[in-house]
Design a protein around this motif. Structure first.
Motif, PDB file in Angstrom:
ATOM      1  N   PRO A   1     -20.003 -25.951  29.595  1.00  0.00           N
ATOM      2  CA  PRO A   1     -18.921 -26.915  29.839  1.00  0.00           C
ATOM      3  C   PRO A   1     -17.557 -26.253  30.005  1.00  0.00           C
ATOM      4  O   PRO A   1     -17.291 -25.187  29.461  1.00  0.00           O
ATOM      5  CB  PRO A   1     -18.958 -27.795  28.583  1.00  0.00           C
ATOM      6  CG  PRO A   1     -19.545 -26.932  27.522  1.00  0.00           C
ATOM      7  CD  PRO A   1     -20.551 -26.061  28.226  1.00  0.00           C
ATOM      8  N   LEU A   2     -16.709 -26.916  30.757  1.00  0.00           N
ATOM      9  CA  LEU A   2     -15.319 -26.514  30.933  1.00  0.00           C
ATOM     10  C   LEU A   2     -14.443 -27.207  29.892  1.00  0.00           C
ATOM     11  O   LEU A   2     -14.848 -28.219  29.328  1.00  0.00           O
ATOM     12  CB  LEU A   2     -14.847 -26.892  32.347  1.00  0.00           C
ATOM     13  CG  LEU A   2     -15.582 -26.209  33.517  1.00  0.00           C
ATOM     14  CD1 LEU A   2     -15.114 -26.797  34.839  1.00  0.00           C
ATOM     15  CD2 LEU A   2     -15.366 -24.705  33.491  1.00  0.00           C
ATOM     16  N   PRO A   3     -13.215 -26.711  29.627  1.00  0.00           N
ATOM     17  CA  PRO A   3     -12.564 -25.563  30.258  1.00  0.00           C
ATOM     18  C   PRO A   3     -12.916 -24.251  29.551  1.00  0.00           C
ATOM     19  O   PRO A   3     -13.232 -24.238  28.368  1.00  0.00           O
ATOM     20  CB  PRO A   3     -11.079 -25.889  30.098  1.00  0.00           C
ATOM     21  CG  PRO A   3     -11.006 -26.644  28.798  1.00  0.00           C
ATOM     22  CD  PRO A   3     -12.280 -27.458  28.739  1.00  0.00           C
TER      23      PRO A   3
ATOM     24  N   GLU B   1     -14.074 -22.521  39.837  1.00  0.00           N
ATOM     25  CA  GLU B   1     -15.022 -21.684  40.580  1.00  0.00           C
ATOM     26  C   GLU B   1     -15.527 -20.507  39.763  1.00  0.00           C
ATOM     27  O   GLU B   1     -16.485 -19.837  40.167  1.00  0.00           O
ATOM     28  CB  GLU B   1     -14.359 -21.175  41.853  1.00  0.00           C
ATOM     29  CG  GLU B   1     -13.990 -22.253  42.846  1.00  0.00           C
ATOM     30  CD  GLU B   1     -13.393 -21.663  44.105  1.00  0.00           C
ATOM     31  OE1 GLU B   1     -14.138 -20.993  44.843  1.00  0.00           O
ATOM     32  OE2 GLU B   1     -12.189 -21.851  44.332  1.00  0.00           O
ATOM     33  N   ALA B   2     -14.900 -20.232  38.633  1.00  0.00           N
ATOM     34  CA  ALA B   2     -15.241 -19.037  37.858  1.00  0.00           C
ATOM     35  C   ALA B   2     -16.696 -19.052  37.396  1.00  0.00           C
ATOM     36  O   ALA B   2     -17.359 -18.008  37.372  1.00  0.00           O
ATOM     37  CB  ALA B   2     -14.311 -18.902  36.661  1.00  0.00           C
ATOM     38  N   ARG B   3     -17.193 -20.230  37.011  1.00  0.00           N
ATOM     39  CA  ARG B   3     -18.584 -20.287  36.537  1.00  0.00           C
ATOM     40  C   ARG B   3     -19.565 -19.871  37.634  1.00  0.00           C
ATOM     41  O   ARG B   3     -20.467 -19.062  37.407  1.00  0.00           O
ATOM     42  CB  ARG B   3     -18.912 -21.698  36.041  1.00  0.00           C
ATOM     43  CG  ARG B   3     -18.248 -22.098  34.759  1.00  0.00           C
ATOM     44  CD  ARG B   3     -18.742 -23.451  34.290  1.00  0.00           C
ATOM     45  NE  ARG B   3     -18.555 -24.483  35.326  1.00  0.00           N
ATOM     46  CZ  ARG B   3     -18.941 -25.752  35.204  1.00  0.00           C
ATOM     47  NH1 ARG B   3     -19.574 -26.141  34.105  1.00  0.00           N
ATOM     48  NH2 ARG B   3     -18.715 -26.627  36.160  1.00  0.00           N
ATOM     49  N   ALA B   4     -19.404 -20.446  38.828  1.00  0.00           N
ATOM     50  CA  ALA B   4     -20.326 -20.137  39.918  1.00  0.00           C
ATOM     51  C   ALA B   4     -20.218 -18.668  40.318  1.00  0.00           C
ATOM     52  O   ALA B   4     -21.225 -18.001  40.592  1.00  0.00           O
ATOM     53  CB  ALA B   4     -20.033 -21.038  41.119  1.00  0.00           C
ATOM     54  N   ARG B   5     -18.996 -18.147  40.332  1.00  0.00           N
ATOM     55  CA  ARG B   5     -18.808 -16.740  40.690  1.00  0.00           C
ATOM     56  C   ARG B   5     -19.412 -15.831  39.623  1.00  0.00           C
ATOM     57  O   ARG B   5     -20.043 -14.824  39.940  1.00  0.00           O
ATOM     58  CB  ARG B   5     -17.320 -16.460  40.879  1.00  0.00           C
ATOM     59  CG  ARG B   5     -16.756 -17.143  42.118  1.00  0.00           C
ATOM     60  CD  ARG B   5     -15.240 -17.047  42.198  1.00  0.00           C
ATOM     61  NE  ARG B   5     -14.754 -17.545  43.477  1.00  0.00           N
ATOM     62  CZ  ARG B   5     -13.462 -17.583  43.830  1.00  0.00           C
ATOM     63  NH1 ARG B   5     -12.536 -17.145  42.982  1.00  0.00           N
ATOM     64  NH2 ARG B   5     -13.105 -18.047  45.012  1.00  0.00           N
TER      65      ARG B   5
END
Length: 281
Positions: free
Chosen positions: A156-158, A100-104
């Motif tokens: 991209p993650l992570p 969720e960190a990206r969207a936040r």
């Protein structure tokens, strides 16, 4: 048996081991390691001590300097999100941001026009969304070019860390915004400079990763010493048997109870080693 067998010393890099603030502000070259610091660290390691760097920098932003620093222990990178062994060329520990960190983070950018963010990917790539002048200054001192992305959602993650870049008052507002959303409890939100706000996974800070390193090395925290100048160093300074700070440190570090030593421009690490020599002899 050396006097420092079973002792670990961990130092922040920027403005502690090497003073980089002038290079950041003026665009001049980053200075080399002071000879006094080099000689002191070599003495420390020759007596059995383990020395490493604990930096907020991503691996990509520190790797170009690693061979210029005498180290004999894995390094804490990404503000405590990872532990990297330069001898093995591999990560030993990681603590990644949640999905969720990206969207936040993108929501923060949407609310604060002009703010930039660097996203630190574990594969040694730094992505940047809305790069600004602070991003470009950061590129200069790290010698690590960012890969631009239109949105954090396309990175991209992570990811080990998000680094928000803006004037301090805007970063304080962004921190307060994250808190108001109820998201701050999921992350570490720590200033690593007046224009830099770090966001890592909960518990992923320099103090936590120094503890993991000490455990790997079989060293008691009673014999772990840390040195740093910024707020993101406080978790390791307070975890250590004794925390040290160069005279150029921020007020929050002074208030944390750290022992003040020489300015980073005048050999802070040489001063620390001299104090440890007096303590252990």
């Amino acid at each position: 048996m050396g006097i420092f067998d079973g002792v670990l010393l961990a130092s922040d890099f920027d403005n502690t081991l090497i003073y980089t603030e002038e290079a950041l502000r003026s665009g001049t070259p980053v200075p080399g390691l002071l000879e006094a610091n080099r000689q002191a660290l070599e003495r420390f390691m020759a007596e059995g001590g383990r020395f490493t760097v604990a930096t907020g920098r991503a691996l990509a932003a520190f790797i170009r300097y690693a061979d210029k620093v005498p180290m004999n222990a894995p390094a804490v990178v990404c503000n405590g999100a990872a532990l990297y062994d330069f001898t093995a060329g591999a990560y030993l520990e990681t603590a990644m941001l949640d999905g969720e960190a990206r969207a936040r983070g993108q929501t923060v950018l949407d609310h604060f026009p002009g703010m930039a963010v660097e996203a630190y990917h574990i594969d040694n790539v730094i992505h940047a969304v809305h790069p600004n002048d602070i991003t470009r200054q950061h590129e200069h001192i790290t010698k690590a070019a960012v890969t631009e992305a239109p949105s954090l959602l396309e990175v991209p993650l992570p990811l080990g860390k998000l680094l928000f870049e803006a004037e301090h008052r805007d970063l304080e507002a962004a921190r307060d915004f994250l808190t108001a959303q109820g998201w701050a409890e999921d992350y570490e939100l720590i200033f690593s400079g007046q224009t830099l706000l770090e966001m890592t996974a909960k518990g992923a800070n320099k103090g936590g990763m120094v503890r993991r390193l000490a455990s790997r090395l079989g060293i008691s925290m009673d014999h772990v010493y840390c040195v740093g100048d910024e707020a993101n160093d406080i978790p390791m300074l307070t975890a250590a048997a004794e925390g040290f700070a160069p005279a150029n440190c921020v007020p929050a570090v002074r208030e944390s109870g750290a022992t003040i030593v020489a300015d980073a421009r005048e050999g802070a690490l040489a001063d620390v080693v001299a104090r440890l020599e007096a303590k252990y002899r």
